[in-house]
Design an enzyme around this catalytic site. Structure first.
Site, mmCIF file in Angstrom:
data_model
loop_
_atom_site.group_PDB
_atom_site.id
_atom_site.type_symbol
_atom_site.label_atom_id
_atom_site.label_comp_id
_atom_site.label_asym_id
_atom_site.label_seq_id
_atom_site.Cartn_x
_atom_site.Cartn_y
_atom_site.Cartn_z
ATOM 1 N N HIS A 196 0.813 -1.231 0.000
ATOM 2 C CA HIS A 196 0.000 0.000 0.000
ATOM 3 C C HIS A 196 0.838 1.269 0.000
ATOM 4 O O HIS A 196 0.326 2.346 -0.257
ATOM 5 C CB HIS A 196 -0.906 0.018 1.239
ATOM 6 C CG HIS A 196 -1.588 -1.287 1.473
ATOM 7 N ND1 HIS A 196 -1.113 -2.230 2.360
ATOM 8 C CD2 HIS A 196 -2.676 -1.828 0.906
ATOM 9 C CE1 HIS A 196 -1.903 -3.285 2.334
ATOM 10 N NE2 HIS A 196 -2.854 -3.077 1.456
ATOM 11 N N GLU A 209 -3.089 3.127 1.914
ATOM 12 C CA GLU A 209 -2.564 3.733 0.680
ATOM 13 C C GLU A 209 -2.744 5.253 0.718
ATOM 14 O O GLU A 209 -1.861 6.012 0.293
ATOM 15 C CB GLU A 209 -3.273 3.150 -0.554
ATOM 16 C CG GLU A 209 -2.708 3.739 -1.846
ATOM 17 C CD GLU A 209 -3.464 3.307 -3.095
ATOM 18 O OE1 GLU A 209 -3.942 2.154 -3.149
ATOM 19 O OE2 GLU A 209 -3.584 4.137 -4.008
ATOM 20 N N SER A 228 -10.159 -4.795 2.646
ATOM 21 C CA SER A 228 -9.617 -4.693 1.289
ATOM 22 C C SER A 228 -10.483 -3.734 0.476
ATOM 23 O O SER A 228 -11.642 -4.027 0.165
ATOM 24 C CB SER A 228 -9.603 -6.084 0.639
ATOM 25 O OG SER A 228 -9.535 -5.956 -0.762
ATOM 26 N N SER A 229 -9.910 -2.590 0.138
ATOM 27 C CA SER A 229 -10.665 -1.548 -0.563
ATOM 28 C C SER A 229 -11.197 -2.058 -1.902
ATOM 29 O O SER A 229 -12.375 -1.913 -2.218
ATOM 30 C CB SER A 229 -9.756 -0.337 -0.775
ATOM 31 O OG SER A 229 -10.347 0.578 -1.639
ATOM 32 N N SER A 249 -6.259 -9.112 -3.564
ATOM 33 C CA SER A 249 -5.378 -9.715 -2.559
ATOM 34 C C SER A 249 -5.862 -11.089 -2.094
ATOM 35 O O SER A 249 -5.325 -11.643 -1.135
ATOM 36 C CB SER A 249 -5.233 -8.760 -1.367
ATOM 37 O OG SER A 249 -6.470 -8.189 -1.035
#
Ligand code: SF4
Length: 308
Positions: A79, A131, A224-225, A269
């Site tokens: 990130h 991030e 997890s975006s 991911s």
């Protein structure tokens, strides 16, 4: 016993992207190359299965550099990290290896260039995501402004000289809405987001299958975006019954009344084994027919970072 038919549409592409593969390989190689202990700052990628496997191999996960001894080896996650973390690592004489995805690094470079040219960066992204913290931390406080919603654009000073960048894992459609609001305030802006190819391709694939599916599982972690965005894209594009799951243990296989077509995808991911496990389990309950969506597999690789 007669089993009911269930069609399963698998999104292509799905799961691991080039940046995630590179970050995981970085940790594995570091474990081979350097003496114990090898630390990883933050989850290398947002997936519990991946993190647990790396822990089994010997990696030690930490959140802050204060937790580790000077002169240790530490890997920064995919990130990205703020500049202050790199300075802290230097002051502790750490052997630091930076597994920041090259596409996130590209955004860091843009923000730094804007700062050098007296341009304020507007970052479209989600507050507190690592991030975003990393990108905000590339330049001094005030040189970058975070915008997460269209309404926040109203508060911006119209006299600023701005350029915009985005988090790499946003929803393409949502970002476009924020861009339109920015463009009204700063007419000189040109549409050019930083949403990465992996995010775009996975969203496109789920968008295509959504109208054909009665239910969609997005395999991914709650933090997890890009996985969360896949659920939103599925819902917005015709499959109201879409949800995020971490693995097959969260599925209630008795809750499939009126479900004839199940779609499955996975965030960038999430490893493929999690999908294999779902398919294996589904066979215990249904006669399954598997179809792949029309997308193309990705074949991009990134070079490992310096020091590996
Ligand atoms: S999702 Fe995109 S930005 Fe994130 S690691 Fe993968 S390729 Fe890089």
């Amino acid at each position: 016993m007669n089993q009911r038919n269930l069609k399963i549409i698998l999104c292509i592409p799905r799961g691991f992207c080039a940046g995630v593969t590179r970050a995981i390989e970085t940790v594995e190689k570091a474990l081979e190359k350097f003496d114990y202990p090898v630390y990883v700052r933050h989850e290398i990628v947002h997936n519990k299965y991946v993190v647990d496997k790396l822990k089994e191999k010997g990696a030690i996960f930490i959140e802050e550099l204060d937790e580790i001894e000077d002169y240790s080896t530490v890997i920064f996650s995919a990130h990205g990290v703020p500049e202050s973390v790199k300075s802290h690592a230097n002051s502790k004489h750490l052997n630091s290896i930076d597994a920041t995805c090259p596409l996130v690094e590209k955004v860091h470079k843009k923000v730094k260039r804007n700062f050098e040219n007296n341009i304020t960066s507007i970052l479209i992204g989600h507050k507190n995501h690592p991030e975003v913290i990393g990108t905000m931390g590339q330049v001094p406080h005030g040189a970058i402004i975070l915008v997460s919603k269209v309404q926040e654009v109203e508060k911006l000073d119209p006299n600023l000289n701005v350029a915009y960048v985005t988090q790499t894992t946003l929803s393409v459609d949502e970002t476009s809405g924020i861009f339109k609001a920015l463009k009204q305030k700063y007419p000189y802006l040109k549409e050019d987001n930083d949403i990465c190819f992996a995010t775009t391709n996975r969203q496109k694939a789920v968008k295509e299958i959504a109208p054909k599916c009665d239910k969609i599982f997005v395999v991914g972690a709650p933090n997890s975006s890009n996985s969360k965005r896949l659920v939103e894209v599925a819902i917005e594009n015709g499959c109201k019954n879409a949800c995020l799951i971490q693995n097959e243990s969260e599925i209630d296989w008795n809750d499939f009344d009126n479900i004839n077509v199940l779609g499955i995808t996975a965030g960038a991911s999430a490893p493929e084994i999690l999908i294999d496990n779902i398919l294996k389990k589904a066979k215990n309950y249904f006669n399954i027919e598997i179809e792949n969506s029309d997308g193309k597999e990705e074949n991009l690789n990134f070079k490992l970072p310096k020091g590996i």
